[in-house]
Design a protein around this motif. Structure first.
Motif, PDB file in Angstrom:
ATOM      1  N   VAL A 190       0.851  -1.192   0.000  1.00  0.00           N
ATOM      2  CA  VAL A 190       0.000   0.000   0.000  1.00  0.00           C
ATOM      3  C   VAL A 190       0.886   1.241   0.000  1.00  0.00           C
ATOM      4  CG1 VAL A 190      -0.260   0.270   2.515  1.00  0.00           C
ATOM      5  CG2 VAL A 190      -2.117   0.980   1.002  1.00  0.00           C
ATOM      6  N   SER A 191       0.442   2.278  -0.701  1.00  0.00           N
ATOM      7  CA  SER A 191       1.203   3.532  -0.720  1.00  0.00           C
ATOM      8  C   SER A 191       0.773   4.407   0.458  1.00  0.00           C
ATOM      9  CB  SER A 191       0.956   4.279  -2.034  1.00  0.00           C
ATOM     10  OG  SER A 191      -0.378   4.752  -2.085  1.00  0.00           O
ATOM     11  N   GLY A 192       1.655   5.301   0.877  1.00  0.00           N
ATOM     12  CA  GLY A 192       1.316   6.315   1.870  1.00  0.00           C
ATOM     13  C   GLY A 192       0.877   5.780   3.219  1.00  0.00           C
ATOM     14  N   ARG A 193       0.049   6.560   3.905  1.00  0.00           N
ATOM     15  CA  ARG A 193      -0.487   6.176   5.208  1.00  0.00           C
ATOM     16  C   ARG A 193      -2.005   6.113   5.107  1.00  0.00           C
ATOM     17  NH1 ARG A 193       2.324   6.110   9.570  1.00  0.00           N
ATOM     18  NH2 ARG A 193       4.534   6.559   9.376  1.00  0.00           N
ATOM     19  N   LEU A 194      -2.596   5.122   5.735  1.00  0.00           N
ATOM     20  CA  LEU A 194      -4.053   4.986   5.689  1.00  0.00           C
ATOM     21  C   LEU A 194      -4.699   5.580   6.944  1.00  0.00           C
ATOM     22  CD1 LEU A 194      -4.321   1.351   4.266  1.00  0.00           C
ATOM     23  CD2 LEU A 194      -4.505   3.531   3.043  1.00  0.00           C
ATOM     24  N   GLY A 195      -5.910   6.069   6.798  1.00  0.00           N
ATOM     25  CA  GLY A 195      -6.641   6.596   7.945  1.00  0.00           C
ATOM     26  C   GLY A 195      -6.392   8.075   8.187  1.00  0.00           C
ATOM     27  N   GLU A 196      -5.437   8.643   7.446  1.00  0.00           N
ATOM     28  CA  GLU A 196      -5.118  10.062   7.665  1.00  0.00           C
ATOM     29  C   GLU A 196      -6.286  10.971   7.305  1.00  0.00           C
ATOM     30  OE1 GLU A 196      -1.513  10.619   5.374  1.00  0.00           O
ATOM     31  OE2 GLU A 196      -0.385  10.951   7.227  1.00  0.00           O
ATOM     32  N   ALA A 197      -6.928  10.682   6.165  1.00  0.00           N
ATOM     33  CA  ALA A 197      -8.007  11.561   5.714  1.00  0.00           C
ATOM     34  C   ALA A 197      -9.175  11.533   6.702  1.00  0.00           C
ATOM     35  CB  ALA A 197      -8.469  11.149   4.320  1.00  0.00           C
ATOM     36  N   GLU A 198      -9.446  10.351   7.253  1.00  0.00           N
ATOM     37  CA  GLU A 198     -10.549  10.252   8.220  1.00  0.00           C
ATOM     38  C   GLU A 198     -10.185  10.971   9.523  1.00  0.00           C
ATOM     39  OE1 GLU A 198     -13.150   7.510   7.531  1.00  0.00           O
ATOM     40  OE2 GLU A 198     -14.098   7.393   9.488  1.00  0.00           O
ATOM     41  N   PHE A 199      -8.921  10.898   9.893  1.00  0.00           N
ATOM     42  CA  PHE A 199      -8.442  11.648  11.053  1.00  0.00           C
ATOM     43  C   PHE A 199      -8.611  13.151  10.772  1.00  0.00           C
ATOM     44  CE2 PHE A 199      -4.447  13.006  13.580  1.00  0.00           C
ATOM     45  CZ  PHE A 199      -5.204  13.256  14.712  1.00  0.00           C
ATOM     46  N   GLU A 227     -12.301 -10.455  -3.776  1.00  0.00           N
ATOM     47  CA  GLU A 227     -13.522 -10.980  -4.404  1.00  0.00           C
ATOM     48  C   GLU A 227     -13.343 -11.031  -5.931  1.00  0.00           C
ATOM     49  OE1 GLU A 227     -16.490 -11.999  -3.250  1.00  0.00           O
ATOM     50  OE2 GLU A 227     -17.481 -12.070  -5.212  1.00  0.00           O
ATOM     51  N   ALA A 228     -12.821  -9.932  -6.498  1.00  0.00           N
ATOM     52  CA  ALA A 228     -12.647  -9.870  -7.958  1.00  0.00           C
ATOM     53  C   ALA A 228     -11.606 -10.879  -8.438  1.00  0.00           C
ATOM     54  CB  ALA A 228     -12.244  -8.455  -8.383  1.00  0.00           C
ATOM     55  N   SER A 229     -10.607 -11.163  -7.595  1.00  0.00           N
ATOM     56  CA  SER A 229      -9.529 -12.074  -7.990  1.00  0.00           C
ATOM     57  C   SER A 229      -9.826 -13.521  -7.597  1.00  0.00           C
ATOM     58  CB  SER A 229      -8.209 -11.640  -7.340  1.00  0.00           C
ATOM     59  OG  SER A 229      -7.778 -10.395  -7.853  1.00  0.00           O
ATOM     60  N   GLY A 230     -10.875 -13.719  -6.794  1.00  0.00           N
ATOM     61  CA  GLY A 230     -11.194 -15.067  -6.341  1.00  0.00           C
ATOM     62  C   GLY A 230     -10.160 -15.621  -5.374  1.00  0.00           C
ATOM     63  N   VAL A 231      -9.641 -14.745  -4.526  1.00  0.00           N
ATOM     64  CA  VAL A 231      -8.592 -15.144  -3.572  1.00  0.00           C
ATOM     65  C   VAL A 231      -8.907 -14.582  -2.186  1.00  0.00           C
ATOM     66  CG1 VAL A 231      -6.779 -15.189  -5.352  1.00  0.00           C
ATOM     67  CG2 VAL A 231      -7.236 -13.056  -4.097  1.00  0.00           C
ATOM     68  N   GLY A 232      -8.050 -14.837  -1.233  1.00  0.00           N
ATOM     69  CA  GLY A 232      -8.126 -14.233   0.086  1.00  0.00           C
ATOM     70  C   GLY A 232      -6.824 -13.502   0.357  1.00  0.00           C
ATOM     71  N   ALA A 233      -6.693 -12.975   1.599  1.00  0.00           N
ATOM     72  CA  ALA A 233      -5.461 -12.266   1.936  1.00  0.00           C
ATOM     73  C   ALA A 233      -5.221 -12.365   3.425  1.00  0.00           C
ATOM     74  CB  ALA A 233      -5.557 -10.798   1.517  1.00  0.00           C
ATOM     75  N   VAL A 234      -3.972 -12.192   3.791  1.00  0.00           N
ATOM     76  CA  VAL A 234      -3.655 -12.069   5.207  1.00  0.00           C
ATOM     77  C   VAL A 234      -2.819 -10.795   5.352  1.00  0.00           C
ATOM     78  CG1 VAL A 234      -1.702 -13.677   4.897  1.00  0.00           C
ATOM     79  CG2 VAL A 234      -2.537 -13.184   7.192  1.00  0.00           C
ATOM     80  N   ILE A 235      -3.192  -9.960   6.311  1.00  0.00           N
ATOM     81  CA  ILE A 235      -2.396  -8.744   6.519  1.00  0.00           C
ATOM     82  C   ILE A 235      -1.986  -8.656   7.992  1.00  0.00           C
ATOM     83  CG2 ILE A 235      -3.378  -7.431   4.590  1.00  0.00           C
ATOM     84  CD1 ILE A 235      -5.124  -5.928   6.486  1.00  0.00           C
ATOM     85  N   ALA A 236      -0.834  -8.037   8.201  1.00  0.00           N
ATOM     86  CA  ALA A 236      -0.318  -7.872   9.562  1.00  0.00           C
ATOM     87  C   ALA A 236      -0.721  -6.492  10.067  1.00  0.00           C
ATOM     88  CB  ALA A 236       1.200  -8.009   9.558  1.00  0.00           C
ATOM     89  N   GLU A 237      -1.458  -6.459  11.164  1.00  0.00           N
ATOM     90  CA  GLU A 237      -1.968  -5.178  11.657  1.00  0.00           C
ATOM     91  C   GLU A 237      -0.839  -4.175  11.874  1.00  0.00           C
ATOM     92  OE1 GLU A 237      -4.213  -5.265  15.338  1.00  0.00           O
ATOM     93  OE2 GLU A 237      -5.441  -3.604  14.593  1.00  0.00           O
ATOM     94  N   SER A 238       0.270  -4.657  12.423  1.00  0.00           N
ATOM     95  CA  SER A 238       1.370  -3.737  12.748  1.00  0.00           C
ATOM     96  C   SER A 238       2.050  -3.176  11.498  1.00  0.00           C
ATOM     97  CB  SER A 238       2.414  -4.462  13.603  1.00  0.00           C
ATOM     98  OG  SER A 238       2.941  -5.552  12.864  1.00  0.00           O
ATOM     99  N   GLU A 264      -6.498   3.608  18.296  1.00  0.00           N
ATOM    100  CA  GLU A 264      -7.336   4.442  17.439  1.00  0.00           C
ATOM    101  C   GLU A 264      -6.705   4.582  16.055  1.00  0.00           C
ATOM    102  OE1 GLU A 264     -10.164   4.884  17.948  1.00  0.00           O
ATOM    103  OE2 GLU A 264     -10.660   6.382  16.425  1.00  0.00           O
ATOM    104  N   ALA A 265      -5.370   4.771  16.034  1.00  0.00           N
ATOM    105  CA  ALA A 265      -4.655   4.884  14.761  1.00  0.00           C
ATOM    106  C   ALA A 265      -4.844   3.606  13.942  1.00  0.00           C
ATOM    107  CB  ALA A 265      -3.170   5.141  15.010  1.00  0.00           C
ATOM    108  N   ARG A 266      -4.798   2.470  14.602  1.00  0.00           N
ATOM    109  CA  ARG A 266      -4.948   1.198  13.897  1.00  0.00           C
ATOM    110  C   ARG A 266      -6.365   1.023  13.353  1.00  0.00           C
ATOM    111  NH1 ARG A 266      -1.179  -3.460  16.646  1.00  0.00           N
ATOM    112  NH2 ARG A 266       0.795  -2.441  16.100  1.00  0.00           N
ATOM    113  N   ARG A 267      -7.344   1.439  14.135  1.00  0.00           N
ATOM    114  CA  ARG A 267      -8.733   1.327  13.665  1.00  0.00           C
ATOM    115  C   ARG A 267      -8.922   2.178  12.405  1.00  0.00           C
ATOM    116  NH1 ARG A 267     -13.584   2.910  13.518  1.00  0.00           N
ATOM    117  NH2 ARG A 267     -13.063   5.036  14.159  1.00  0.00           N
ATOM    118  N   LEU A 268      -8.401   3.402  12.451  1.00  0.00           N
ATOM    119  CA  LEU A 268      -8.533   4.282  11.285  1.00  0.00           C
ATOM    120  C   LEU A 268      -7.772   3.736  10.078  1.00  0.00           C
ATOM    121  CD1 LEU A 268      -8.392   7.953  12.646  1.00  0.00           C
ATOM    122  CD2 LEU A 268     -10.369   6.600  11.966  1.00  0.00           C
ATOM    123  N   ALA A 269      -6.613   3.151  10.320  1.00  0.00           N
ATOM    124  CA  ALA A 269      -5.805   2.620   9.210  1.00  0.00           C
ATOM    125  C   ALA A 269      -6.551   1.483   8.500  1.00  0.00           C
ATOM    126  CB  ALA A 269      -4.462   2.135   9.726  1.00  0.00           C
TER     127      ALA A 269
END
Lengths: 330, 330
Positions: free
Chosen positions: A163-172, A232-243, A255-260
């Motif tokens: 993923v590019s950049g930081r997520l959750g910033e705009a919602e913050f 869903e579009a690729s017919g696959v699943g994923a695993v992501i690391a919260e940290s 809170e930062a993690r929830r927004l991300a």
């Protein structure tokens, strides 16, 4: 005596803002029944449209008209970035209350024109109407080399997820903006990102041209919702690391993690890369910095059609789509 | 337990209606960030969009959802007809109140699908949102042989002015429909024309391909408004004979004439023809009947930039735009 603006007057007003931007790709700009557009040879045309509605996507008493103008185009262009394409032109459908056809409209057009220039996406036409709330719809036409578009459907088990950049910033930023009095002021980076998002056109184009991304989507509703769509579009699943998911700075960890995970409106690019290509991606990223935009490895694609979130303590749980959904709320 | 429809569910529902219509021109239909479209060589792309808003363009308690579905696409495609082009695909932007996501939506999609099939214009993508009123925006992508598009701006003094069909019928239909109880029923031709307009694609294409029309526009807001737009774009004026404008049947003379001049929603084609081409037009029209669609000579283009209406008694008066204008009312 000043006449109330009629539809022809409104169209002329819009035309004055955009006159100089009419480029050669358009045989003809606004003012006819439709616009003409000369496609380049060997390219495919990319088509996308986006609602931007008062009350749903922005608040008239919080969002400056100039930011509304910028954002309505920028977020629609982000879909072109997510395909790896270049924007060419757009259609503006605008419905306004009577009392906004002067000052508000001018500010709006100023922001829209600024985005149009920055994103090299010229006004080709549109439609106007009267409504008691501001309604905006933007259709963007872009182009991509034939066969080079990055789709949502190309992710395969084993691919790595970036993923590019930081997520959750705009919602913050949105949260802070709601607490300001009156119209928002872009007093920090998070509020600025919420008001003036910048679609990652150069990164998207580069990933597509070099066939580095096997699948790509822009994170508009939130990682948890948009990753589920890609899977869903690729017919696959994923695993992501919260940290590993980069969240907004200046917030308590939880809170930062929830927004991300669930925050919308970031317009970052989420893409998958075949393991054999990762070294090439890393090398190229350090060479061309893409203006210092950080790219983070956040997880991997799996065969099992589920999205799992691995917490710090190593426990994996199912990540349900929890991003923005106009028909469900949060 | 039945879950409330979420956005993904709504998109899937729309997709089911249109699945079979995904044709080869679209590399990819709905469900990605954007749609891909392969332009044909030697063609220009035509772009147009149209609002269709509850309260402004239709009434939910009068217009059946199925007619709303038909008409929102048909009227947008009419702009392609007015350029002499062929529709290829469209983007649907739809905002709905929660309670309409089931039966109303199904009826709407049925009408839209019927129009999509009849007009050979396939669904390429779109966007959904929630709103307390039904908001529709349709963007249509069409194509035309390079250099063959019929613009509004090509009319020259001396050209003759023609119109297809009868004007004012759709407005006469609207008037009757308002007097019906409950949802409209298409009990006669005028109501049918208001509910299910048919863009004149074959005529428009034929006029453009044979370079018969020096300028063309579709009459969507009313002859008085749309003729003024054609004249403005061409830098000319016009004179029309009131008695030559074909109005609706079954109304007192004066009322029929008023509707013929100012009634909107007919989607007839108004076009200009160089005098040297008129004989060719007449000949071809009798040969290929364009399904019996009458074509009437209603006036001529003048150098003086005014639109004059010649009354029966020979007096000429200025005809001001009196058609539908969302920012002025009538």
């Amino acid at each position: 005596m000043k006449q109330r603006e009629d539809e022809n007057g409104l169209v002329a007003r819009i035309g004055r803002y955009f006159k100089s931007a009419q480029v050669q790709s358009l045989g003809l700009g606004i003012g006819d029944d439709a616009a003409l557009f000369q496609p380049l040879r060997g390219r495919q045309t990319i088509l996308t449209c986006d609602w931007f509605l008062e009350g749903s996507h922005f608040l008239r008493d919080k969002h400056p008209a100039e930011a509304v103008g910028w954002k309505c185009l920028a977020r629609a262009v982000s879909d072109i970035a997510a395909m790896g394409g270049e924007p060419r032109c757009f259609l503006l459908s605008l419905a306004l209350p009577d009392q906004l056809t002067q000052k508000w409209l001018d500010e709006f057009l100023r922001g829209l024109k600024r985005a149009s220039t920055a994103l090299r996406c010229v006004l080709a036409g549109g439609d106007t109407a009267r409504h008691d709330k501001v309604l905006i719809n933007i259709a963007v036409i872009g182009e991509v080399q034939k066969g080079h578009a990055a789709l949502r459907s190309g992710a395969r088990p084993g691919d790595l997820l970036f993923v590019s950049g930081r997520l959750g910033e705009a919602e913050f930023g949105l949260r802070q903006l709601r607490n300001q009095r009156g119209l928002a002021r872009a007093t920090n980076a998070a509020i600025r990102k919420h008001l003036y998002p910048e679609p990652h056109l150069a990164l998207g184009r580069w990933l597509a041209r070099n066939r580095l991304a096997s699948a790509m989507i822009d994170v508009s509703d939130g990682l948890s919702s948009d990753l589920a769509r890609l899977c869903e579009a690729s017919g696959v699943g994923a695993v992501i690391a919260e940290s590993a998911v980069p969240g907004p700075e200046g917030l308590p960890e939880a809170e930062a993690r929830r927004l991300a995970l669930h925050g919308g409106d970031d317009y970052e690019l989420l893409f998958t890369v075949h393991p054999s290509q990762v070294r090439r991606l890393r090398k190229s990223l350090t060479r061309k910095s893409h203006r210092g935009l950080p790219i983070s490895l956040v997880g991997a694609i799996t065969k099992k059609r589920k999205v799992l979130l691995v917490k710090d303590e190593g426990v994996a749980e199912v990540l349900s789509p929890g991003g923005w959904d106009p028909f469900r709320g949060r």
